[in-house]
Design an enzyme around this catalytic site. Structure first.
Site, PDB file in Angstrom:
ATOM      1  N   HIS A 126      53.004  74.292  97.508  1.00  0.00           N
ATOM      2  CA  HIS A 126      52.228  74.642  98.705  1.00  0.00           C
ATOM      3  C   HIS A 126      50.761  74.212  98.615  1.00  0.00           C
ATOM      4  O   HIS A 126      50.055  74.249  99.625  1.00  0.00           O
ATOM      5  CB  HIS A 126      52.274  76.144  98.968  1.00  0.00           C
ATOM      6  N   ASP A 163      63.448  74.386  97.242  1.00  0.00           N
ATOM      7  CA  ASP A 163      62.877  75.711  97.434  1.00  0.00           C
ATOM      8  C   ASP A 163      63.129  76.156  98.875  1.00  0.00           C
ATOM      9  O   ASP A 163      63.187  75.333  99.793  1.00  0.00           O
ATOM     10  CB  ASP A 163      61.374  75.640  97.154  1.00  0.00           C
ATOM     11  N   HIS A 165      61.125  77.587 100.825  1.00  0.00           N
ATOM     12  CA  HIS A 165      59.931  77.344 101.629  1.00  0.00           C
ATOM     13  C   HIS A 165      59.606  75.849 101.617  1.00  0.00           C
ATOM     14  O   HIS A 165      59.728  75.187 100.585  1.00  0.00           O
ATOM     15  CB  HIS A 165      58.741  78.125 101.077  1.00  0.00           C
ATOM     16  N   ASP A 246      64.566  80.428  95.449  1.00  0.00           N
ATOM     17  CA  ASP A 246      64.431  81.535  96.384  1.00  0.00           C
ATOM     18  C   ASP A 246      65.295  81.382  97.632  1.00  0.00           C
ATOM     19  O   ASP A 246      65.228  82.220  98.535  1.00  0.00           O
ATOM     20  CB  ASP A 246      62.968  81.759  96.770  1.00  0.00           C
TER      21      ASP A 246
END
Length: 309
Positions: A126, A163, A165, A246
């Site tokens: 991120h 991931d 996200h 996740d």
């Protein structure tokens, strides 16, 4: 050839506070899983610190200096945003996490190992070139990719990210450079709000958003039908995995319904493509995963697939 495991105890010193999901126990769970007998023969090395030169291939010098200057004393913490917090050990942990990615590239590109896994934190996907966010300070995968190009002469480097996200930081670092490739499956809508299929960069960005509640079949189809063919067409000289776990059904931060066999399958499939296009050279970096049991089990099957594929 067994994959190399890189980690460092300093990554346990980064602590964003009681109840924060990106906690030191995540790394403890991963390392405990990798202490199983089936992994006892894997070579292990301590992660070095990333250098300013390595970080500044992605991040402006003033940003790197600003992050490294935040070193609160004692129990104090500094919040860069609501989710991304630094304590006295954060800067050192971030240096080791980025340094592990660079060292993994050196080990794989140099031919000593065919695969490497970085068991480090904080995660990185991120972190945008000039902004820390989403638990991330430096864009570890992008730093590794730029190092592969600058030091090892690997002209085309791919990052693939499963991931839950979207890896907005990696995308931001890559989207104007056709020598770099980014492919991501992720839940949408979900933080950070990027990752629509229409986001294509210069044709080098490939996003496959998945709806909340999507299961392993939808996940595998996104990779088999869209992302893996794009990766093979790009034909990189090195593949870097942003390995977040996740998307597991147990994870508290999202709503995808994956299980360990899905992570094993995608890892094996990525390695198969790498075997055809870049002599099997794969570097994997730990990203998210916030249910400790699911994280440990998923990491174990991921590393096993790196070993066996």
């Amino acid at each position: 050839m067994s994959p190399l495991i890189l980690t460092h105890r300093a990554c346990l010193g980064h602590d964003m506070g009681l109840g924060h999901p990106e906690c030191p126990d995540r790394l403890r769970a991963v390392m405990q899983a990798l202490e199983a007998q089936s992994f006892s023969s894997l070579p292990r090395e301590e992660a070095p610190r990333a250098t300013a030169e390595q970080l500044e291939r992605v991040h402006p010098a003033d940003y790197v200096s600003a992050i490294l200057s935040v070193r609160p004393e004692g129990e104090a913490r500094v919040a860069l945003d609501a989710d991304t917090i630094m304590n006295s050990g954060s800067a050192e942990a971030a240096l080791r996490a980025a340094g592990a990615a660079v060292a993994a590239v050196d080990a794989v590109a140099g031919g000593e190992y065919r695969r490497a896994f970085c068991a480090t934190r904080p995660p990185g996907h991120h972190a945008e070139p000039s902004q820390a966010m989403g638990f991330c300070f430096f864009s570890n995968a992008a730093v590794a990719a730029r190092h592969a190009q600058a030091v090892h002469g690997i002209a085309r480097v791919a990052v693939v990210d499963f991931d839950v996200h979207h890896g907005n930081g990696t995308q931001a670092a890559f989207e104007r450079d056709g020598s770099l490739f980014f492919a991501s499956s992720h839940q949408m809508p979900l933080y950070p709000g990027t990752g629509a299929a229409s986001e294509r960069g210069v044709g080098n960005i490939h996003n496959a958003p998945l709806r909340p509640g999507a299961d392993g079949a939808a996940f595998r189809a996104a990779w088999d039908d869209t992302l893996l063919p794009a990766l093979e067409d790009f034909a990189p000289g090195l593949v870097i995995i942003s390995a977040g776990f996740d998307a597991h059904a147990r994870d508290p931060l999202a709503q995808l319904r994956l299980h360990e066999d899905d992570f094993a399958a995608i890892t094996g499939a990525i390695c198969e493509v790498a075997g055809r296009v870049c002599e099997g050279r794969v570097v994997s970096l730990l990203e998210g995963g916030y249910d400790l049991e699911a994280l440990a089990r998923s990491t174990a099957v991921h590393v096993r697939a790196l070993m066996d594929s």
